[in-house]
Design a protein around this motif. Structure first.
Motif, mmCIF file in Angstrom:
data_model
loop_
_atom_site.group_PDB
_atom_site.id
_atom_site.type_symbol
_atom_site.label_atom_id
_atom_site.label_comp_id
_atom_site.label_asym_id
_atom_site.label_seq_id
_atom_site.Cartn_x
_atom_site.Cartn_y
_atom_site.Cartn_z
ATOM 1 N N LYS A 1 9.161 8.772 -5.874
ATOM 2 C CA LYS A 1 8.078 7.783 -5.928
ATOM 3 C C LYS A 1 6.811 8.487 -6.374
ATOM 4 O O LYS A 1 6.737 9.726 -6.373
ATOM 5 C CB LYS A 1 7.886 7.119 -4.561
ATOM 6 C CG LYS A 1 7.544 8.073 -3.429
ATOM 7 C CD LYS A 1 7.491 7.343 -2.095
ATOM 8 C CE LYS A 1 7.143 8.319 -0.971
ATOM 9 N NZ LYS A 1 7.125 7.670 0.365
ATOM 10 N N GLN A 61 0.680 10.161 -12.253
ATOM 11 C CA GLN A 61 0.607 9.676 -10.873
ATOM 12 C C GLN A 61 1.203 10.687 -9.889
ATOM 13 O O GLN A 61 1.062 10.538 -8.677
ATOM 14 C CB GLN A 61 1.358 8.343 -10.737
ATOM 15 C CG GLN A 61 0.637 7.172 -11.383
ATOM 16 C CD GLN A 61 1.474 5.905 -11.291
ATOM 17 O OE1 GLN A 61 2.252 5.586 -12.183
ATOM 18 N NE2 GLN A 61 1.319 5.189 -10.195
ATOM 19 N N MET A 111 7.976 0.944 -6.103
ATOM 20 C CA MET A 111 8.095 1.966 -7.154
ATOM 21 C C MET A 111 9.140 3.031 -6.820
ATOM 22 O O MET A 111 9.580 3.765 -7.683
ATOM 23 C CB MET A 111 6.741 2.657 -7.358
ATOM 24 C CG MET A 111 5.745 1.843 -8.159
ATOM 25 S SD MET A 111 6.246 1.701 -9.883
ATOM 26 C CE MET A 111 5.886 3.342 -10.484
ATOM 27 N N ASN A 115 0.356 9.192 -6.224
ATOM 28 C CA ASN A 115 -0.832 8.325 -6.256
ATOM 29 C C ASN A 115 -0.460 6.949 -6.800
ATOM 30 O O ASN A 115 0.351 6.827 -7.719
ATOM 31 C CB ASN A 115 -1.917 8.948 -7.143
ATOM 32 C CG ASN A 115 -2.266 10.362 -6.699
ATOM 33 O OD1 ASN A 115 -2.623 10.585 -5.554
ATOM 34 N ND2 ASN A 115 -2.130 11.326 -7.613
ATOM 35 N N GLU A 116 -1.049 5.923 -6.222
ATOM 36 C CA GLU A 116 -0.773 4.553 -6.650
ATOM 37 C C GLU A 116 -1.249 4.279 -8.074
ATOM 38 O O GLU A 116 -0.634 3.547 -8.824
ATOM 39 C CB GLU A 116 -1.444 3.551 -5.693
ATOM 40 C CG GLU A 116 -0.813 3.503 -4.302
ATOM 41 C CD GLU A 116 0.629 3.029 -4.341
ATOM 42 O OE1 GLU A 116 0.926 2.052 -5.062
ATOM 43 O OE2 GLU A 116 1.470 3.653 -3.659
ATOM 44 N N GLU A 117 -2.377 4.887 -8.428
ATOM 45 C CA GLU A 117 -2.953 4.646 -9.756
ATOM 46 C C GLU A 117 -3.329 5.959 -10.422
ATOM 47 O O GLU A 117 -3.472 6.986 -9.772
ATOM 48 C CB GLU A 117 -4.195 3.746 -9.641
ATOM 49 C CG GLU A 117 -3.870 2.335 -9.155
ATOM 50 C CD GLU A 117 -5.121 1.477 -9.040
ATOM 51 O OE1 GLU A 117 -6.221 1.977 -9.364
ATOM 52 O OE2 GLU A 117 -4.992 0.314 -8.613
#
Length: 505
Positions: free
Chosen positions: A40, A121, A1, A43-45
């Motif tokens: 980036k 995110q 990402m 948080n991933e989700e």
């Protein structure tokens, strides 16, 4: 990402001060010193409950300054609010974030959900500048190393940065960080804008010359938003040559009309940011740029005399004050300077054409002149083409000498050290060295790094000569490319042109 974008530093060869006013042009070279922005998600989700939130987190890290700042971004107003205990702020990056996100809102009028998800995110932004933007003389001297490019090469990439000792303000005041004058704020702003716009799907840095979402090229969108962010962060509308160079690379530049940003200045508190940026993107940007780069077999060198840099805004202010107090003398000086700048530009362009039309002869002449001082170059004017090339070389030198005289006169009249005595001595000795075409103080002048243009392989001798004069030759070279998309974090990626990055412009 993660998205990594970079933008180059600059050297303004000609056009110092004059480039502030249309229709004066500046010749600006982009360099291999680059600023990087890594974007980036934090948080991933996205947590289900967060869809109702009106704020999201933004984390800004500058490892070289050992600084980390946390912000809350309003998803309604697109404004940033600092929540860090530290009061050290970076207005350039803050404006870049706000205006890039405002442009993303404008570009996704019909599909806000994916943008909303990305923002929820959180944004984790890291900024890194090549070592050449900053002065590392103190570290080299403390380590007992000689003042040579080889010593600079022993530093770790993106090394920690030296701070200047606090000094009183004034025309000679130094910036907080010891810099070399390569336009770090413009390169940093451009890199952050480009990385964010790509991350948020507004532009495609892998093919930025095509027409994008706003009816112009993606490079133009990056340029307009970076210029806006940079000007508002400075609190004034500058000439913009440094941002233009960071976006498009080496060029001949004529500024935009300042009025194109007057709306943003007035609306800075009040109107929604996406409305402001909409007006900016539809504005009449009348800046002009044409391709320019050094003729073949000529190299850019920069030498840092170790004075800690100069404050460009205070020097520009003093020159403007002089213009108002003695308009007739100022007009005469600027006209003469404009003529000399044009003369140097013409000679360099003529040399590029001679190289293209008579490559073998050009190659021999440059090779011969690279080991001689300028007064001996005429010894090789044995044939008409040789003579033509040497004539252009010598006339380029003469034009640069006139530029330097006129810049010194301006500095004396305005009581600012545009080419201070210490720099004059250094430049005179540099121009009398073997294989040196010309040398000068770039941009606004002062105590920043000087530049030299050398012929062929003569640069090694020059850097040795500089070292004996206590001048540190930097590792910077001309690189005509502007903003680009990188393949990964520059701290872990081997950065080589064409391998790890897509060069644009």
């Amino acid at each position: 990402m993660a998205v990594v974008a970079s933008a180059p530093g600059k050297v303004l060869m000609t056009g110092g001060y004059l480039v502030l006013e249309k229709p004066n042009a500046g010749l600006v070279l982009s360099t291999n010193a680059r600023f990087y922005a890594i974007v980036k998600p934090i948080n991933e989700e996205v947590k289900p409950e967060s869809w109702a939130w009106k704020w999201t987190d933004v984390k800004l890290t500058s490892p070289q300054l050992s600084r980390e700042s946390m912000y809350k971004l309003s998803l309604n107003h697109l404004t940033l609010q600092s929540v860090s205990a530290s009061d050290s702020r970076n207005p350039f990056v803050e404006h870049a974030i706000q205006y890039a996100i405002a442009a993303a809102h404008l570009a996704t009028e019909k599909d806000k959900e994916s943008l909303h998800k990305l923002l929820l995110q959180g944004l984790d932004i890291t900024i890194l500048g090549s070592n050449d933007f900053y002065s590392y003389r103190n570290q080299i001297e403390s380590a007992g190393l000689p003042l040579t490019p080889e010593s600079l090469g022993t530093l770790a990439p993106f090394a920690s940065i030296t701070f200047n000792a606090a000094e009183s303000n004034g025309a000679n005041s130094k910036p907080e960080v010891a810099k070399t004058g390569l336009g770090s704020s413009a390169a940093m702003t451009t890199a952050v804008v480009a990385a964010l716009l790509h991350y948020l799907g507004v532009v495609d840095l892998s093919d930025p010359c095509k027409e994008g979402k706003f009816g112009c090229s993606d490079l133009d969108v990056i340029h307009m938003i970076a210029q806006t962010s940079h000007c508002l962060a400075q609190g004034k509308v500058g000439s913009g040559f440094d941002v233009s160079c960071a976006v498009y690379g080496s060029q001949r530049y004529v500024r935009f009309s300042p009025e194109v940003l007057s709306f943003a200045q007035v609306a800075v508190t009040g109107l929604p940011l996406n409305e402001v940026i909409g007006t900016i993107l539809k504005g009449k940007w009348d800046n002009k740029r044409t391709e320019f780069s050094l003729p073949p077999l000529m190299n850019l060198f920069l030498g840092e005399p170790g004075s800690g840099g100069s404050s460009t805004p205070s020097m520009v202010g003093a020159v403007k004050k002089w213009q108002m107090s003695d308009p007739e003398k100022a007009r005469e000086n600027w006209q003469n300077l404009s003529d000399a700048n044009l003369e140097l530009e013409t000679k360099l362009n003529d040399l590029s054409k001679l190289a293209k039309d008579h490559w073998d002869v050009y190659l021999r002449v440059i090779k011969s002149c690279s080991v001689l001082t300028s007064e001996k170059w005429v010894l090789h004017a044995t044939e008409p083409i040789n003579e033509a090339i040497i004539k252009e070389l010598l006339e380029a030198r003469e034009a640069m000498l006139r530029i330097r005289i006129l810049m010194r006169q301006m500095g004396e009249a305005a009581s600012v050290p545009i080419e201070p005595e210490s720099q004059t001595q250094l430049l005179d000795s540099t121009m009398s060295a073997e294989g040196v075409l010309l040398a000068g103080v770039p941009g606004a002048g002062g105590f920043d790094a000087i530049f030299a243009i050398t012929l062929g392989d003569s640069g090694t001798k020059l850097t040795q000569a500089w070292s004996s004069h206590n001048v540190l030759a930097l590792l910077v070279r001309e690189d005509p490319h502007g903003v680009c998309l990188e393949s990964g974090d520059p701290r872990t990626t081997c950065i080589t042109s064409g391998v790890s990055s897509i060069h644009l412009g």
